[in-house]
Design a protein around this motif. Sequence first.
Motif, PDB file in Angstrom:
ATOM      1  N   ARG A   1      29.507  55.056   1.016  1.00 36.43           N
ATOM      2  CA  ARG A   1      30.852  54.632   1.432  1.00 36.43           C
ATOM      3  C   ARG A   1      31.456  55.655   2.383  1.00 36.43           C
ATOM      4  O   ARG A   1      31.958  55.309   3.450  1.00 36.43           O
ATOM      5  CB  ARG A   1      31.765  54.421   0.224  1.00 36.43           C
ATOM      6  CG  ARG A   1      31.543  53.110  -0.522  1.00 36.43           C
ATOM      7  CD  ARG A   1      32.574  52.949  -1.637  1.00 36.43           C
ATOM      8  NE  ARG A   1      33.930  52.960  -1.128  1.00 36.43           N
ATOM      9  CZ  ARG A   1      34.595  51.897  -0.648  1.00 36.43           C
ATOM     10  NH1 ARG A   1      34.013  50.709  -0.631  1.00 36.43           N
ATOM     11  NH2 ARG A   1      35.833  52.011  -0.208  1.00 36.43           N
TER      12      ARG A   1
ATOM     13  N   ASP B   1      34.783  42.567  12.152  1.00 32.07           N
ATOM     14  CA  ASP B   1      35.186  41.166  12.121  1.00 32.07           C
ATOM     15  C   ASP B   1      34.272  40.301  12.986  1.00 32.07           C
ATOM     16  O   ASP B   1      34.040  39.135  12.676  1.00 32.07           O
ATOM     17  CB  ASP B   1      36.643  41.006  12.531  1.00 32.07           C
ATOM     18  CG  ASP B   1      36.939  41.516  13.937  1.00 32.07           C
ATOM     19  OD1 ASP B   1      36.372  42.558  14.341  1.00 32.07           O
ATOM     20  OD2 ASP B   1      37.749  40.870  14.631  1.00 32.07           O
TER      21      ASP B   1
ATOM     22  N   LEU C   1      34.197  54.539   4.854  1.00 28.96           N
ATOM     23  CA  LEU C   1      35.042  53.937   3.832  1.00 28.96           C
ATOM     24  C   LEU C   1      35.561  55.036   2.907  1.00 28.96           C
ATOM     25  O   LEU C   1      35.094  56.168   2.941  1.00 28.96           O
ATOM     26  CB  LEU C   1      34.246  52.895   3.035  1.00 28.96           C
ATOM     27  CG  LEU C   1      33.597  51.779   3.848  1.00 28.96           C
ATOM     28  CD1 LEU C   1      32.745  50.893   2.951  1.00 28.96           C
ATOM     29  CD2 LEU C   1      34.641  50.954   4.574  1.00 28.96           C
ATOM     30  N   SER C   2      36.493  54.687   2.052  1.00 22.06           N
ATOM     31  CA  SER C   2      37.063  55.676   1.139  1.00 22.06           C
ATOM     32  C   SER C   2      36.139  55.931  -0.050  1.00 22.06           C
ATOM     33  O   SER C   2      35.353  55.074  -0.444  1.00 22.06           O
ATOM     34  CB  SER C   2      38.418  55.193   0.625  1.00 22.06           C
ATOM     35  OG  SER C   2      38.263  53.974  -0.089  1.00 22.06           O
TER      36      SER C   2
ATOM     37  N   ASP D   1      37.213  45.400   8.469  1.00 20.82           N
ATOM     38  CA  ASP D   1      37.594  46.512   9.329  1.00 20.82           C
ATOM     39  C   ASP D   1      37.120  46.153  10.738  1.00 20.82           C
ATOM     40  O   ASP D   1      36.065  45.543  10.917  1.00 20.82           O
ATOM     41  CB  ASP D   1      36.918  47.812   8.882  1.00 20.82           C
ATOM     42  CG  ASP D   1      37.454  48.311   7.548  1.00 20.82           C
ATOM     43  OD1 ASP D   1      38.597  47.972   7.203  1.00 20.82           O
ATOM     44  OD2 ASP D   1      36.723  49.050   6.861  1.00 20.82           O
ATOM     45  N   LEU D   2      37.906  46.523  11.717  1.00 19.45           N
ATOM     46  CA  LEU D   2      37.523  46.257  13.101  1.00 19.45           C
ATOM     47  C   LEU D   2      36.534  47.311  13.574  1.00 19.45           C
ATOM     48  O   LEU D   2      36.667  48.468  13.204  1.00 19.45           O
ATOM     49  CB  LEU D   2      38.768  46.256  13.991  1.00 19.45           C
ATOM     50  CG  LEU D   2      39.848  45.247  13.587  1.00 19.45           C
ATOM     51  CD1 LEU D   2      41.066  45.415  14.459  1.00 19.45           C
ATOM     52  CD2 LEU D   2      39.328  43.824  13.659  1.00 19.45           C
TER      53      LEU D   2
END
Length: 135
Positions: free
Chosen positions: A20, A113, A25-26, A109-110
């Motif tokens: 992650r 998409d 990501l977090s 998240d862009l």
Amino acid sequence: MIDYKIFYEAPAPEEYNELRVKAGLSSKDLNASKTGLKNSILAVTLRFGEKLIGMGRIIGDGGNFYHIVDIAVDPAYQGQGLGKTIMTELTNYLDKNAPADSYVSLIADLPADQLYKKFGFDYTQPKSVGMYKRY
């Protein structure tokens, strides 16, 4: 193209969090991760040898609602179609198992998409918008 293998099992919480973070990501609490991972409807992992290089999961109630989460690919392996492979596996499962009129959602998240649009996902706006609350 690398010689990876696809598995239908959740990663260990530690490697889950490691991937992650690598993928932008977090990080998540390890105990919460352990609980969440074992409650996945479907987990897909991609491994190069023993190394976790990609993952994605479906969570939800198994009937009306499904949510795609944790789509992540190690940056060292990005650009090789692994995100598409993960989404293909997840959508194949849904095509075979999700009842008619099920609602499948995800937060994109862009620019990811653009990948999800290739699998038939569309924006919810203007009828609805994604919302969240963090604890």
